[in-house]
Design a protein around this motif. Structure first.
Motif, mmCIF file in Angstrom:
data_model
loop_
_atom_site.group_PDB
_atom_site.id
_atom_site.type_symbol
_atom_site.label_atom_id
_atom_site.label_comp_id
_atom_site.label_asym_id
_atom_site.label_seq_id
_atom_site.Cartn_x
_atom_site.Cartn_y
_atom_site.Cartn_z
ATOM 1 N N LEU A 83 19.644 63.492 21.886
ATOM 2 C CA LEU A 83 19.392 64.560 20.674
ATOM 3 C C LEU A 83 20.624 65.162 20.371
ATOM 4 O O LEU A 83 20.895 65.341 18.958
ATOM 5 C CB LEU A 83 18.485 65.659 21.062
ATOM 6 N N ALA A 84 21.457 65.759 21.198
ATOM 7 C CA ALA A 84 22.878 66.252 20.823
ATOM 8 C C ALA A 84 23.610 65.002 20.026
ATOM 9 O O ALA A 84 24.192 65.512 19.154
ATOM 10 C CB ALA A 84 23.473 66.614 22.042
ATOM 11 N N LYS A 85 23.619 63.727 20.307
ATOM 12 C CA LYS A 85 24.353 63.105 19.760
ATOM 13 C C LYS A 85 23.823 62.781 18.380
ATOM 14 O O LYS A 85 24.510 62.523 17.331
ATOM 15 C CB LYS A 85 24.161 61.465 20.505
ATOM 16 N N ILE A 86 22.565 62.845 18.201
ATOM 17 C CA ILE A 86 21.858 62.579 16.713
ATOM 18 C C ILE A 86 22.441 63.752 16.017
ATOM 19 O O ILE A 86 23.157 63.743 14.678
ATOM 20 C CB ILE A 86 20.349 62.515 16.797
ATOM 21 N N TRP A 87 22.241 64.931 16.378
ATOM 22 C CA TRP A 87 22.895 66.210 15.629
ATOM 23 C C TRP A 87 24.195 66.141 15.222
ATOM 24 O O TRP A 87 24.894 66.409 14.141
ATOM 25 C CB TRP A 87 22.478 67.398 16.342
ATOM 26 N N GLU A 88 24.911 65.654 16.368
ATOM 27 C CA GLU A 88 26.590 65.312 16.116
ATOM 28 C C GLU A 88 26.790 64.710 15.136
ATOM 29 O O GLU A 88 27.750 64.757 14.108
ATOM 30 C CB GLU A 88 27.260 65.036 17.402
ATOM 31 N N GLN A 89 26.144 63.543 15.001
ATOM 32 C CA GLN A 89 26.315 62.441 13.923
ATOM 33 C C GLN A 89 25.754 62.958 12.756
ATOM 34 O O GLN A 89 26.966 62.786 11.512
ATOM 35 C CB GLN A 89 25.497 61.092 14.240
ATOM 36 N N LEU A 90 25.001 63.602 12.360
ATOM 37 C CA LEU A 90 24.462 64.319 11.251
ATOM 38 C C LEU A 90 25.371 65.277 10.867
ATOM 39 O O LEU A 90 25.750 65.291 9.563
ATOM 40 C CB LEU A 90 22.969 64.797 11.425
ATOM 41 N N GLY A 91 25.811 66.018 11.852
ATOM 42 C CA GLY A 91 27.112 67.028 11.214
ATOM 43 C C GLY A 91 28.240 66.254 10.741
ATOM 44 O O GLY A 91 28.764 66.795 9.886
ATOM 45 N N VAL A 92 28.726 65.200 11.384
ATOM 46 C CA VAL A 92 30.010 64.319 11.041
ATOM 47 C C VAL A 92 29.647 64.015 9.462
ATOM 48 O O VAL A 92 30.301 63.868 8.589
ATOM 49 C CB VAL A 92 30.106 63.362 11.900
ATOM 50 N N ALA A 93 28.243 63.430 9.698
ATOM 51 C CA ALA A 93 27.731 62.739 8.200
ATOM 52 C C ALA A 93 27.889 63.753 6.991
ATOM 53 O O ALA A 93 28.058 63.399 5.826
ATOM 54 C CB ALA A 93 26.613 62.003 8.215
#
Ligand SMILES: Cc1cc2nc3c(=O)[nH]c(=O)nc-3n(C[C@H](O)[C@H](O)[C@H](O)COP(=O)(O)O)c2cc1C
Length: 187
Positions: free
Chosen positions: A6-16
């Motif tokens: 979940l943390a990885k998903i939000w991190e990737q969305l943040g980068v995106a």
């Protein structure tokens, strides 16, 4: 595993939301006014992991605005071809009436994006080959800023599907109040 993912998903969305990365372009699905599905690409402009929201900008006159007003439920999907990962999201969209947030986003956009809101014709207006509208109607005299819509989607579900190996891996996260309930699913 679920908390890490979940943390990885939000991190990737943040980068995106701040750079060209696989989930910077997402496909947004709405229900058309006639009930038929409508799908188009949007640029992810903001991600707020704490609130569980994503934002994009659009033209106030575009059909998707009418569709969201009629039915705020939306779905989004993105695909990272290098990682072979699909991210599938759903939630409720709101057309922001927060003037401070609208202005902040407007001021963060580049000239080449702002210029899109100068267009006198609503998106989807039929044009002739020279770019002139064939349909009757006066060009809007509204300012470009008045045409600018900031749309925020409060997500209620995130799904991660990794097909990079023989054994596909799928997880879903459903909003549970202020937290997320994760589960591994059959792919
Ligand atoms: C790469 C790409 C990025 C786009 N980004 C946006 C966007 O951020 N906002 C938007 O309203 N339309 C964007 N569009 C255009 C939409 O996909 C769509 O054609 C347009 O908004 C009209 O949609 P509608 O008729 O469903 O309202 C983008 C198109 C492409 C190809």
């Amino acid at each position: 595993m679920t908390a890490t993912l979940l943390a990885k998903i939000w991190e990737q969305l943040g980068v995106a939301a701040t750079s060209r990365s696989p989930f910077n372009f997402l496909q947004l699905a709405t229900s058309g006014l006639d009930g038929a599905p409508q799908l188009r690409t949007i640029v992810l402009r903001r991600c707020d992991a704490g609130r569980g929201t994503l934002s994009f900008v659009t033209d106030m006159r575009s059909p998707k605005i009418r569709e969201i007003r009629s039915d705020p439920r939306v779905a989004l999907v993105g695909f990272d071809p290098a990682a072979s990962v699909q991210l599938r999201l759903s939630g409720e969209a709101v057309i922001s009436d927060d003037e401070a947030a609208r202005l902040e986003m407007w001021q963060s956009l580049r000239e080449r994006t702002l210029i899109l809101f100068d267009a006198p014709h609503a998106p989807g207006t039929v044009l002739d080959d020279n770019g002139q509208p064939l349909q009757a109607g006066e060009p809007s005299d509204e300012e470009a800023y008045a045409r600018f819509a900031l749309v925020t989607v409060t997500l209620n579900r995130l799904e991660w599907l990794d097909v990079s190996s023989e054994h596909h891996v799928r997880y879903a996260f459903d909003r549970d109040g202020a937290t997320w309930r994760g589960a591994r699913l059959a792919p």
